[in-house]
Motif scaffolding. Structure first.
Motif, mmCIF file in Angstrom:
data_model
loop_
_atom_site.group_PDB
_atom_site.id
_atom_site.type_symbol
_atom_site.label_atom_id
_atom_site.label_comp_id
_atom_site.label_asym_id
_atom_site.label_seq_id
_atom_site.Cartn_x
_atom_site.Cartn_y
_atom_site.Cartn_z
ATOM 1 N N ILE A 18 1.138 -1.289 -0.062
ATOM 2 C CA ILE A 18 -0.280 0.050 0.044
ATOM 3 C C ILE A 18 0.736 1.159 -0.417
ATOM 4 O O ILE A 18 0.286 1.746 -0.979
ATOM 5 C CB ILE A 18 -0.892 0.075 1.329
ATOM 6 C CG1 ILE A 18 -1.810 -0.656 0.913
ATOM 7 C CG2 ILE A 18 -1.796 1.171 1.128
ATOM 8 C CD1 ILE A 18 -3.274 -1.397 1.929
ATOM 9 N N PRO A 19 1.293 1.199 1.596
ATOM 10 C CA PRO A 19 2.906 2.370 1.092
ATOM 11 C C PRO A 19 3.391 3.070 -0.574
ATOM 12 O O PRO A 19 3.835 3.861 -1.024
ATOM 13 C CB PRO A 19 3.311 2.072 2.035
ATOM 14 C CG PRO A 19 3.331 1.081 2.441
ATOM 15 C CD PRO A 19 2.169 0.507 1.859
ATOM 16 N N LYS A 20 4.030 1.228 -0.755
ATOM 17 C CA LYS A 20 4.402 1.422 -2.603
ATOM 18 C C LYS A 20 3.548 1.345 -3.381
ATOM 19 O O LYS A 20 3.851 3.551 -4.590
ATOM 20 C CB LYS A 20 5.079 0.492 -2.831
ATOM 21 C CG LYS A 20 6.072 -0.012 -2.355
ATOM 22 C CD LYS A 20 6.821 -1.764 -2.435
ATOM 23 C CE LYS A 20 6.438 -2.060 -4.044
ATOM 24 N NZ LYS A 20 6.857 -4.159 -4.314
ATOM 25 N N MET A 21 2.844 1.687 -3.595
ATOM 26 C CA MET A 21 1.378 2.097 -4.626
ATOM 27 C C MET A 21 1.421 3.761 -4.118
ATOM 28 O O MET A 21 0.920 4.131 -5.052
ATOM 29 C CB MET A 21 0.180 0.697 -4.619
ATOM 30 C CG MET A 21 -1.197 1.951 -4.772
ATOM 31 S SD MET A 21 -2.386 0.841 -4.764
ATOM 32 C CE MET A 21 -3.185 0.602 -3.092
ATOM 33 N N VAL A 22 0.708 4.490 -3.141
ATOM 34 C CA VAL A 22 0.516 5.257 -2.538
ATOM 35 C C VAL A 22 1.720 6.712 -3.203
ATOM 36 O O VAL A 22 1.177 7.729 -3.252
ATOM 37 C CB VAL A 22 0.589 6.015 -1.078
ATOM 38 C CG1 VAL A 22 0.265 7.267 -0.603
ATOM 39 C CG2 VAL A 22 -1.392 5.236 -0.762
ATOM 40 N N GLY A 23 2.902 6.125 -2.270
ATOM 41 C CA GLY A 23 4.057 6.424 -3.271
ATOM 42 C C GLY A 23 4.813 6.885 -4.171
ATOM 43 O O GLY A 23 5.202 7.814 -5.437
ATOM 44 N N THR A 40 2.058 8.833 -6.379
ATOM 45 C CA THR A 40 1.603 10.467 -6.206
ATOM 46 C C THR A 40 3.429 11.322 -6.628
ATOM 47 O O THR A 40 3.437 12.316 -6.736
ATOM 48 C CB THR A 40 2.229 10.524 -4.229
ATOM 49 O OG1 THR A 40 1.520 10.456 -3.344
ATOM 50 C CG2 THR A 40 2.605 12.093 -4.121
ATOM 51 N N GLU A 41 4.558 10.203 -6.132
ATOM 52 C CA GLU A 41 5.916 10.926 -7.714
ATOM 53 C C GLU A 41 4.852 11.296 -8.893
ATOM 54 O O GLU A 41 5.711 11.650 -9.525
ATOM 55 C CB GLU A 41 7.124 9.674 -7.087
ATOM 56 C CG GLU A 41 7.908 10.229 -8.318
ATOM 57 C CD GLU A 41 8.902 9.278 -8.521
ATOM 58 O OE1 GLU A 41 10.045 8.656 -9.012
ATOM 59 O OE2 GLU A 41 8.375 7.554 -7.965
ATOM 60 N N THR A 69 9.550 9.440 -1.755
ATOM 61 C CA THR A 69 10.599 9.096 -0.265
ATOM 62 C C THR A 69 9.688 8.175 -0.276
ATOM 63 O O THR A 69 10.180 6.824 0.515
ATOM 64 C CB THR A 69 10.942 10.116 -0.095
ATOM 65 O OG1 THR A 69 11.578 11.465 -0.484
ATOM 66 C CG2 THR A 69 11.334 9.905 1.657
ATOM 67 N N LEU A 70 8.838 7.615 -0.443
ATOM 68 C CA LEU A 70 7.829 6.791 0.230
ATOM 69 C C LEU A 70 8.530 5.339 -0.352
ATOM 70 O O LEU A 70 8.215 4.856 0.270
ATOM 71 C CB LEU A 70 6.637 7.319 -0.029
ATOM 72 C CG LEU A 70 5.316 6.384 0.666
ATOM 73 C CD1 LEU A 70 5.417 6.027 1.942
ATOM 74 C CD2 LEU A 70 3.828 7.463 0.419
#
Length: 491
Positions: A104-109, A112-113, A132-133
């Protein structure tokens, strides 16, 4: 003496990258063996590397037979993959943990990038924050779980399916739940049920329709949010793939080709793969939401047949859209030059097993969640309706008794009314507002009601979630069994 082409490629991986083995062999021939053999074909046979080159070419460009065999192995694993029960359980656990913690954080990051890269320069920190995320999640994934191990057969299906489960349902579920709370959909549904109980069918219908429409809007917003995350992540992945290949080509001295690939990664290709991914995920997330009652299904009760239909429809939509997504994205990357070795047909077939397993897993989780939702809110709702019906019944009994002096063909005096109110107050049937109403309507009860209020200040009022009608009330007011609230119509 046979030439160790694989060892040579490995030793010079920084230079050759993922170039086809035959290109490596041709380069070796031109540099070191051209003067020792009449041509390349003769040299590769004499060097004993011809079978190795053929195997590499077959892996990169599998025949129809190879494709069908591999596709069938993913959907119905063959014995030689040696999937074991322990391996399947381990794959399930690791996939689930990766999905919940790092995917999930990889997807959000990544999303966003990708979006940040199109924003004006003063907002460049958005792109940097996303990167960064994404990088942090990737590092933590390796730290916590190590490098991903190659899996085959059932183990691979279970691993990939469980890994994609959390990202597929948690973001949309969180958005949908938040919107429902902010917009007060639950309160509207309760108001509709109260109106229905009071006999105001028109008002109840209006409120149910309003709640259903708001729930649909929330479901669409949640689906669009999840689709945007998946689409943004895919667009950034396409761009990262282009940059990685460009770096490898530059290391090989192929500067013009590297420039073209890097330009493709900054052009329309990432937007194309992002759009394909987002479109498929919008449909898939919306249908997954139906399994969890994240849309109007929570308000309008459905039968078993409809639930089964929803599941089969969801399975078809999920698998169908994922096939289209993978095939379409691979085609974009292949024909834009970003990933020329991509095989759209094979990659499309490759997702059938994991996606089908993920959808079936979702159905099981949804079934458990829905049972909890049915039991808890339904019981609470039944208790509320029961209290309303009981309170209305006894309010009508008091009104009739005080006006006529009779209740159910028996004498009725103010003391009887006070007994009913006192018992009803203790059982949570009447509150302070009801006592005020009784005071205004029946002045003859003033003294007794003051006593009830005094008593309530001396002890905690018990609120019953799903009250049964106390037999003391029936006995003290001489109400015949046949006239108990269960048999009497609601006032």
């Amino acid at each position: 003496m046979p030439f160790d082409i694989l060892g040579y490629q490995k030793a010079n991986k920084d230079y050759y990258g993922d170039a086809p083995l035959i290109d490596v062999a041709k380069d070796v021939y031109e540099q070191d063996f051209k003067d020792r053999a009449p041509d390349f074909e003769t040299w590769k046979k004499s060097a004993g590397i011809d079978p190795i080159l053929q195997e590499d070419a077959r892996k990169r460009n599998p025949t129809i037979e190879d494709r069908l065999k591999e596709a069938t192995a993913h959907v119905a694993p063959v014995p030689d993959h040696d999937s074991t029960l322990g391996g399947v359980v381990s794959s399930f656990g690791e996939g689930l943990k990766r999905g919940l913690t790092t995917e999930i954080p990889k997807m959000v990051g990544g999303a966003t990038e990708f979006v940040g890269s199109y924003l004006p320069k003063p907002l460049g920190m958005v792109e940097e924050a996303g990167k960064t995320l994404k990088d942090w999640a990737g590092e933590k994934e390796k730290e916590w779980y190590g490098e991903e191990q190659p899996r085959q057969g059932l183990e691979r299906i279970v691993y990939e399916g469980t890994k994609m489960l959390a990202p597929s349902i948690i973001p949309a579920g969180a958005v949908s739940t938040g919107l429902r709370a902010l917009r007060g959909i639950g309160d509207i549904v309760k108001a509709a049920k109260v109106a229905e109980l009071a006999g105001d069918a028109a008002k109840a219908t209006e409120l149910f329709a309003k709640a259903t429409n708001m729930a649909k809007q929330g479901s669409n917003i949640a689906s669009a949010t999840a689709a945007g995350l998946f689409g943004g992540q895919q667009g950034q992945q396409t761009r990262d793939t282009a940059n990685e290949r460009a770096d490898a080509l530059e290391a090989q001295g192929k500067l013009d080709e590297a420039k073209q690939v890097r330009a493709a990664g900054q052009g329309l290709a990432p937007l194309g793969t992002a759009a394909i991914e987002a479109g498929g995920e919008f449909l898939g997330t919306k249908y997954l939401g139906k399994l969890f009652h994240l849309d109007e299904g929570e308000i309008v009760k459905r039968g078993t047949v409809n639930v089964i239909k929803d599941f089969l429809k969801t399975l078809g939509v999920e698998v169908g859209t994922e096939i289209g997504q993978q095939g379409g994205e691979a085609a974009v990357e292949k024909y834009s030059g970003i990933r020329p070795e991509a095989d759209p047909a094979m990659e499309a077939l490759d997702v059938i097993g994991p996606v089908a397993f993920m959808t079936m897993l979702t159905g099981g989780v949804a079934g458990a969640a829905n049972r909890v939702n049915r039991n808890a809110p339904a019981d609470k709702e039944a208790g509320l309706i029961k209290r309303l019906q009981t309170g209305a019944y006894f309010s009508g009994l008091i009104d009739t008794g005080l006006k006529t002096g009779q209740a159910n063909n028996k004498p009725f005096v103010p003391a009887d009314a006070i007994q009913i109110i006192r018992a009803g107050r203790q059982e949570g049937l009447f509150d302070d507002a009801d006592l005020s109403r009784f005071r205004e309507r029946y002045p003859q009860l003033m003294g007794g009601l003051n006593d009830v209020v005094t008593e309530s200040l001396m002890e905690k009022v018990t609120q019953v979630a799903a009250p049964e009608i106390p037999q003391e009330i029936v006995k003290e007011t001489n109400v015949p069994e046949s006239q108990s609230p269960e048999a009497a119509p609601a006032a």
